[in-house]
Each structure stands twice: as C-alpha cells, then as structure tokens.
Design a protein around this motif. Structure first.
Motif, PDB file in Angstrom:
ATOM      1  N   ALA A  22       0.840  -1.210   0.000  1.00 21.35           N
ATOM      2  CA  ALA A  22       0.000   0.000   0.000  1.00 21.35           C
ATOM      3  C   ALA A  22       0.872   1.255   0.000  1.00 21.35           C
ATOM      4  O   ALA A  22       0.552   2.245  -0.671  1.00 21.35           O
ATOM      5  N   ALA A  23       1.982   1.218   0.724  1.00 20.98           N
ATOM      6  CA  ALA A  23       2.875   2.383   0.798  1.00 20.98           C
ATOM      7  C   ALA A  23       3.559   2.664  -0.538  1.00 20.98           C
ATOM      8  O   ALA A  23       3.841   3.823  -0.860  1.00 20.98           O
ATOM      9  N   TRP A  24       3.810   1.625  -1.333  1.00 18.38           N
ATOM     10  CA  TRP A  24       4.503   1.791  -2.611  1.00 18.38           C
ATOM     11  C   TRP A  24       3.571   2.135  -3.772  1.00 18.38           C
ATOM     12  O   TRP A  24       4.024   2.579  -4.818  1.00 18.38           O
ATOM     13  N   ILE A  25       2.276   1.895  -3.621  1.00 21.73           N
ATOM     14  CA  ILE A  25       1.332   2.171  -4.712  1.00 21.73           C
ATOM     15  C   ILE A  25       0.555   3.440  -4.371  1.00 21.73           C
ATOM     16  O   ILE A  25      -0.184   3.476  -3.385  1.00 21.73           O
ATOM     17  N   GLU A  26       0.732   4.449  -5.186  1.00 23.90           N
ATOM     18  CA  GLU A  26       0.091   5.737  -4.942  1.00 23.90           C
ATOM     19  C   GLU A  26      -1.427   5.582  -4.851  1.00 23.90           C
ATOM     20  O   GLU A  26      -2.055   4.965  -5.707  1.00 23.90           O
ATOM     21  N   GLY A  27      -1.985   6.114  -3.777  1.00 23.31           N
ATOM     22  CA  GLY A  27      -3.430   6.101  -3.599  1.00 23.31           C
ATOM     23  C   GLY A  27      -3.998   4.791  -3.078  1.00 23.31           C
ATOM     24  O   GLY A  27      -5.213   4.655  -2.938  1.00 23.31           O
ATOM     25  N   ALA A  28      -3.137   3.838  -2.775  1.00 24.44           N
ATOM     26  CA  ALA A  28      -3.622   2.527  -2.317  1.00 24.44           C
ATOM     27  C   ALA A  28      -3.955   2.560  -0.826  1.00 24.44           C
ATOM     28  O   ALA A  28      -3.344   3.293  -0.049  1.00 24.44           O
ATOM     29  N   SER A  29      -4.909   1.735  -0.447  1.00 29.07           N
ATOM     30  CA  SER A  29      -5.236   1.495   0.956  1.00 29.07           C
ATOM     31  C   SER A  29      -4.837   0.054   1.261  1.00 29.07           C
ATOM     32  O   SER A  29      -4.489  -0.709   0.360  1.00 29.07           O
ATOM     33  N   GLU A  30      -4.913  -0.328   2.525  1.00 32.59           N
ATOM     34  CA  GLU A  30      -4.618  -1.732   2.844  1.00 32.59           C
ATOM     35  C   GLU A  30      -5.597  -2.661   2.139  1.00 32.59           C
ATOM     36  O   GLU A  30      -5.226  -3.742   1.697  1.00 32.59           O
ATOM     37  N   GLN A  31      -6.845  -2.226   1.996  1.00 29.73           N
ATOM     38  CA  GLN A  31      -7.853  -3.065   1.337  1.00 29.73           C
ATOM     39  C   GLN A  31      -7.514  -3.240  -0.154  1.00 29.73           C
ATOM     40  O   GLN A  31      -7.546  -4.358  -0.668  1.00 29.73           O
ATOM     41  N   THR A  32      -7.174  -2.152  -0.831  1.00 39.26           N
ATOM     42  CA  THR A  32      -6.846  -2.291  -2.257  1.00 39.26           C
ATOM     43  C   THR A  32      -5.519  -3.024  -2.435  1.00 39.26           C
ATOM     44  O   THR A  32      -5.351  -3.781  -3.385  1.00 39.26           O
ATOM     45  N   ALA A  33      -4.579  -2.818  -1.498  1.00 36.92           N
ATOM     46  CA  ALA A  33      -3.299  -3.520  -1.585  1.00 36.92           C
ATOM     47  C   ALA A  33      -3.488  -5.022  -1.383  1.00 36.92           C
ATOM     48  O   ALA A  33      -2.809  -5.827  -2.024  1.00 36.92           O
ATOM     49  N   THR A  34      -4.406  -5.415  -0.517  1.00 33.55           N
ATOM     50  CA  THR A  34      -4.711  -6.840  -0.330  1.00 33.55           C
ATOM     51  C   THR A  34      -5.182  -7.430  -1.647  1.00 33.55           C
ATOM     52  O   THR A  34      -4.775  -8.530  -2.041  1.00 33.55           O
ATOM     53  N   TRP A  35      -6.029  -6.701  -2.350  1.00 36.73           N
ATOM     54  CA  TRP A  35      -6.534  -7.118  -3.658  1.00 36.73           C
ATOM     55  C   TRP A  35      -5.383  -7.225  -4.662  1.00 36.73           C
ATOM     56  O   TRP A  35      -5.273  -8.198  -5.402  1.00 36.73           O
ATOM     57  N   ASP A  36      -4.513  -6.195  -4.676  1.00 30.11           N
ATOM     58  CA  ASP A  36      -3.362  -6.182  -5.590  1.00 30.11           C
ATOM     59  C   ASP A  36      -2.450  -7.378  -5.343  1.00 30.11           C
ATOM     60  O   ASP A  36      -2.063  -8.082  -6.277  1.00 30.11           O
ATOM     61  N   VAL A  37      -2.100  -7.597  -4.085  1.00 30.23           N
ATOM     62  CA  VAL A  37      -1.197  -8.691  -3.729  1.00 30.23           C
ATOM     63  C   VAL A  37      -1.807 -10.033  -4.131  1.00 30.23           C
ATOM     64  O   VAL A  37      -1.145 -10.882  -4.729  1.00 30.23           O
ATOM     65  N   GLY A  38      -3.085 -10.223  -3.826  1.00 33.20           N
ATOM     66  CA  GLY A  38      -3.751 -11.481  -4.170  1.00 33.20           C
ATOM     67  C   GLY A  38      -3.802 -11.719  -5.673  1.00 33.20           C
ATOM     68  O   GLY A  38      -3.564 -12.833  -6.144  1.00 33.20           O
ATOM     69  N   ALA A  39      -4.092 -10.661  -6.430  1.00 32.86           N
ATOM     70  CA  ALA A  39      -4.162 -10.797  -7.887  1.00 32.86           C
ATOM     71  C   ALA A  39      -2.803 -11.200  -8.453  1.00 32.86           C
ATOM     72  O   ALA A  39      -2.694 -12.133  -9.251  1.00 32.86           O
ATOM     73  N   VAL A  40      -1.753 -10.515  -8.027  1.00 31.86           N
ATOM     74  CA  VAL A  40      -0.417 -10.782  -8.569  1.00 31.86           C
ATOM     75  C   VAL A  40       0.106 -12.141  -8.100  1.00 31.86           C
ATOM     76  O   VAL A  40       0.563 -12.956  -8.911  1.00 31.86           O
ATOM     77  N   LEU A  41       0.038 -12.396  -6.796  1.00 27.89           N
ATOM     78  CA  LEU A  41       0.642 -13.631  -6.280  1.00 27.89           C
ATOM     79  C   LEU A  41      -0.120 -14.880  -6.703  1.00 27.89           C
ATOM     80  O   LEU A  41       0.488 -15.945  -6.856  1.00 27.89           O
ATOM     81  N   SER A  42      -1.424 -14.771  -6.932  1.00 25.08           N
ATOM     82  CA  SER A  42      -2.146 -15.957  -7.415  1.00 25.08           C
ATOM     83  C   SER A  42      -1.730 -16.286  -8.853  1.00 25.08           C
ATOM     84  O   SER A  42      -1.624 -17.459  -9.221  1.00 25.08           O
ATOM     85  N   VAL A  43      -1.445 -15.265  -9.663  1.00 26.29           N
ATOM     86  CA  VAL A  43      -0.941 -15.509 -11.019  1.00 26.29           C
ATOM     87  C   VAL A  43       0.492 -16.062 -10.939  1.00 26.29           C
ATOM     88  O   VAL A  43       0.853 -16.976 -11.685  1.00 26.29           O
ATOM     89  N   VAL A  44       1.287 -15.539 -10.009  1.00 26.31           N
ATOM     90  CA  VAL A  44       2.637 -16.077  -9.800  1.00 26.31           C
ATOM     91  C   VAL A  44       2.546 -17.561  -9.441  1.00 26.31           C
ATOM     92  O   VAL A  44       3.284 -18.389  -9.983  1.00 26.31           O
ATOM     93  N   ALA A  45       1.625 -17.918  -8.538  1.00 28.21           N
ATOM     94  CA  ALA A  45       1.472 -19.322  -8.128  1.00 28.21           C
ATOM     95  C   ALA A  45       1.063 -20.198  -9.305  1.00 28.21           C
ATOM     96  O   ALA A  45       1.583 -21.306  -9.476  1.00 28.21           O
TER      97      ALA A  45
END
Length: 131
Positions: free
Chosen positions: A79-102
C-alpha cells in the motif's frame, strides 16, 4: 517454461479486475519487488526463470526489506509503494499478482516459495494450507 509478458499481465489484469493494463503492471512490479526481498537462492532464481524476463529482473533486484515481513506487513508495504492505495486495495493487488505467480510457478515451486516466507502468505498466493 517462461510465461510471456502480455499473457502474465493479462492474467493479473483479469484477476485483479483492473480497468487498465498500466494499473496491473504497477501492482505487479511493486508486489514482485517486495517478494524478491524475501526469497533467496535457487527458489528465487527458479521462480524468476518462469516469469516474463522484465518481471524476473524486478524479482532479482528487489526493493529492500530489512527483515522478513509478515503477510499483514507485506500488504501495508505494498500500500505504501502504490500511490493512492489502501490496505484493502493492496490486499486485492497482492492477491491478484501472487495468485498468477502461483499459477505460473506450479504447485511444487509455490510450496518451496512459501517455505521461505513467514506464515500467512499461503492465503496471499491463493493456496491456503491445512493447519
């Protein structure tokens, strides 16, 4: 086998329901940059070998982490590295990226990645472990 850049970003964009490819790319770069700081040795190199070359470079030249971040702190850092992100949106971002990585890494490599990470990352990768 290495996944292609367009294919990887398209998967992240769809999974994250991002309106633009730029948003998917920004989330992907931040999440992989943070993830790379947590992985070492053969596991990191093998994962990099399956990612598109541009993203392999991000994973192998990570953002600095002074200590392993818990899953919750990983989300806060994202969330700190993505401009305008909140913990909620960062959770979504992390899940989207890491599930594709998996999906890209496969079950065996994903399991080896998770061994190097603090507890709780299994959920971020979309691979909940039985306790």
């Amino acid at each position: 086998m290495r996944m292609h850049w367009d294919e990887f970003l398209k998967a992240v964009q769809e999974r994250g329901e991002y309106p633009s490819r730029d948003e998917a790319e920004r989330a992907t770069r931040v999440v992989l940059g943070l993830l790379g700081a947590h992985l070492v040795g053969e596991v990191r190199n093998e994962l990099a070998g399956r990612l598109p070359e541009t993203l392999a470079i991000v994973l192998l030249n990570p953002l600095q982490a002074h200590e392993p971040l818990s899953a919750e702190r990983f989300i806060r850092a994202t969330a700190a590295w993505i401009e305008g992100a909140s913990e909620q949106t960062a959770t979504w971002d992390v899940g989207a990226v890491l599930s594709v990585v998996a999906d890209t890494a496969g079950d065996d490599l994903t399991s080896r990645v998770l061994i190097q990470l603090p507890p709780g990352y299994d959920l971020l990768f979309g691979r909940p472990q039985a306790s």
